[in-house]
Design a protein around this motif. Structure first.
Motif: not given
Length: 704
Positions: A623-626, A606-612, A638-643
């Protein structure tokens, strides 16, 4: 500019050797040139003295003959007055002198009455005496004497035009001194008192040398030495003269060797050539013979040398003709000699220095050979000295970069190099031992940046990542400590190496977890991208290790990753005796919280929106929401790093796109539409836990 030790040794050794060889060569050359100059001067002096002595010796008999006759004026006068005998005192003595001195062509005497006797050397050892008697009385008396001696049949030759007054006749003698014939001349107008030799001696009142002139009979150049003689009252009564042919002097000069092509000659003060080997010194001009001038010699370099002498007055110099240098030396005869003659020596310079040039070339070749050999030796020696030092230097640079893999071994016969090698080995082993406790990549980067170990820090935008093993407590309870520690060490080692390869810095190990960051100490605009690459690589590495462990009957380690990009305080924290290069602040806490959020969504990274935002061009995110995290008043997207986008499959891209659409409907309040789409996704991906969470949230919204 830094220069290698080997180069310095070779350059220093070569410079010293070249300087030494050059100094020796120049000194030798100077000494050789000085020696050659001295030898040349000595040789010129010897030749000059030889020529001077030989010339004086050549001419001295004539002087002595003249003096001997002049010292007996009475006998001379008797010979002049009473020359009616077959042989007189003058005749006998003169003929004897002519036999002894072949270069003397004639001996003569004349008195104040005009009487004249002339003894002359002729061919094949024959000789003759000419008698001039102005009174004409001597010839009849002599002919009567012949009759008295029974020699009336002696051959007497008379000129057809002989006048009644016969004042001149010749007595001819064979090689044994016997009278062979009488030749009676026509009236002879020759008056010795009018001749230059007589007048010169009369005027000088002492021995007199004539100028060079051509002898009438011999057609050769010569000179006359004349000595006056006096009566008891000191009055002049006559002059004795001796003729000397100079061609014999030229023959002597030919034997004087000066180098291979040097020449020796004698000239007078007017430049008239007195003696010169192998050259005809007589020239016909206006039906008269004369001696030649130096300007008529067909040797340009010789003409140039003599002209330079007369123009400058220098006795020693060099001239150049057709690119050839000629050494020239001029010496005046001693004053007591009585003639203002000069001995001239002209010789090609190469006759003296030619052999030296050959020696010089040989010295240069030998010097170059020695120099090449010495440089080769210096190269070999410098290699023996510098190669071990270069090896140690390379190892030192590797140690400076904390590249401690492999072994370091160096053997050297030089004790200092051996000690240095041992010290380097000890330092290498010590650092390698401490490397296990210190993040080597961090130290390496700090060294490369030149940052010292000083307390303090600064704020930078960094990317921080936390990694933790899911359910590690449960796993550890079912494993023995030692196998667990070994398995955990392999796991942490793989993570650390993967982070390092992706330009990250391992801050610390947190039991079963790892904290790392990007963007310090080396700044990078792509720190978020590097962190995402590292997370995906670590995930794949964990999968491979888990597969291997499961085959061996070991428990797998499933891990969770939390990544955030933000402003962070980074630097050396702690005390002067012990400090840690680390990151602190809210961004660090958020990254740690995001790692824990994986427990809720049962996700891996999981990464933050800043990293994304910083890495969205390179990676596929879902995206996983807030979510609300501890320490934050506002929820965090937050976001999930997929690939990575390059590695993502069509299925992953479609799945992420559909999930983002469903989430957008949910966030817009269209819960029914969102539920429908999430349900569809759930049917396709039944194990995806975030989908289940949002289906449940949609149902809750509908119930409320």
């Amino acid at each position: 500019m830094k220069v290698k030790l080997k180069v310095k040794i070779i350059v220093a050794f070569s410079a010293l050797l070249i300087t030494t060889v050059l100094v020796i060569f120049l000194y030798t050359q100077k000494q050789a040139f000085d020696g050659i100059n001295q030898i040349t001067q000595d040789l010129f002096s010897v030749i000059t003295k030889n020529v001077s002595d030989e010339t004086i010796t050549f001419l001295n008999p004539a002087v002595q003959i003249a003096k001997n006759f002049a010292d007996n004026p009475g006998k001379l006068q008797i010979s002049l007055r009473n020359n009616d005998s077959i042989q007189t005192h003058f005749g006998a003595h003169a003929l004897n002198m002519l036999k002894l001195h072949s270069h003397i062509s004639g001996i003569f005497v004349g008195d104040i009455q005009g009487r004249f006797l002339f003894a002359k050397q002729m061919e094949n050892g024959k000789a003759g005496i000419k008698v001039i008697d102005p009174s004409g009385e001597l010839l009849p008396k002599f002919l009567n004497l012949l009759e008295e001696k029974g020699l009336q049949d002696l051959n007497i030759i008379r000129d057809q035009n002989t006048s009644v007054i016969q004042n001149s006749f010749w007595k001819h003698f064979d090689a044994a001194g016997e009278l062979t014939e009488i030749r009676v001349n026509k009236d002879d107008n020759y008056d010795p008192r009018l001749r230059p030799w007589y007048q010169g001696a009369q005027k000088a009142q002492k021995i007199f040398w004539s100028d060079t002139y051509i002898f009438f009979t011999a057609k050769k150049p010569g000179i006359t030495v004349a000595e006056p003689y006096f009566n008891a009252s000191g009055e002049l009564i006559g002059v004795v003269g001796v003729d000397i042919e100079l061609d014999r002097l030229s023959v002597f000069l030919e034997d004087q060797k000066v180098g291979r092509k040097g020449l020796v000659l004698i000239i007078d003060r007017e430049g008239e050539v007195i003696a010169f080997p192998k050259i005809n010194l007589v020239k016909m001009e206006n039906d008269k013979l004369r001696t030649i001038q130096y300007t008529e010699l067909e040797l340009p370099y010789l003409q140039k040398a003599i002209s330079t002498y007369f123009e400058t007055g220098k006795n020693s110099f060099s001239v150049t003709e057709n690119g050839i240098n000629y050494l020239s030396a001029f010496t005046t005869f001693p004053a007591e000699f009585g003639k203002d003659w000069r001995i001239v020596i002209v010789v090609p310079e190469n006759d003296f220095i030619g052999f030296f040039s050959e020696i010089q070339q040989a010295i240069i070749l030998i010097s170059l050979f020695i120099l090449s050999l010495s440089i080769g030796t210096a190269w070999w020696l410098s290699n023996n000295i510098s190669k071990p030092i270069e090896t140690i230097t390379r190892e030192q640079k590797k140690i400076g970069k904390l590249e401690l893999d492999g072994e370091f071994k160096l053997d050297s016969a030089i004790s200092e190099v051996h000690d240095l090698s041992q010290g380097m080995t000890a330092m290498r082993n010590s650092i390698k031992a401490f490397q296990a406790y210190i993040p080597s990549e961090l130290v390496r980067q700090l060294i490369e940046r030149g940052e010292g170990a000083n307390l303090g820090g600064n704020e930078r935008t960094l990317t921080i990542m936390f990694i933790d093993i899911a359910n590690f407590t449960t796993i550890s309870e079912n494993l023995d400590p030692e196998p667990l520690m070994l398995q955990l060490s392999d796991y942490l080692g793989m993570l650390a190496e993967t982070i390092r390869l992706n330009h990250g810095t391992v801050d610390k190990y947190l039991g079963d977890g790892v904290m790392a960051f990007w963007g310090a100490p080396v700044s990078s605009e792509q720190h978020a991208i590097h962190a995402c690459h590292a997370a995906l690589s670590c995930s794949k590495g964990i999968q491979e290790m888990n597969q291997s462990w499961e085959l061996k009957g070991k428990k797998p380690f499933w891990s969770r990753f939390g990544i955030h990009t933000g402003v962070t305080l980074v630097g050396n924290l702690g005390s002067q005796s012990r400090m840690n290069y680390t990151v602190v602040g809210d961004s660090v806490n958020l990254a740690s919280r995001l790692e824990g959020v994986n427990k809720i969504y049962k996700t891996e990274i999981i990464v933050s929106s800043d990293t994304r935002d910083a890495a969205e061009k390179e990676f596929l995110f879902r995206p996983l929401g807030s979510v609300a995290v501890k320490g934050k008043q506002q929820e965090v997207e937050i976001y999930e790093l997929v690939e990575s986008i390059k590695q993502a499959t069509e299925d992953q891209i479609q799945f992420s796109g559909e999930f983002m659409t469903a989430l957008s409907l949910f966030q817009a309040g269209n819960f029914q539409g969102a539920k429908k789409l999430f349900t569809k996704i759930g049917d396709q991906y039944p194990i995806d836990y975030p989908t289940k969470i949002y289906i449940e949230k949609c149902l809750e919204k509908e119930r409320s």
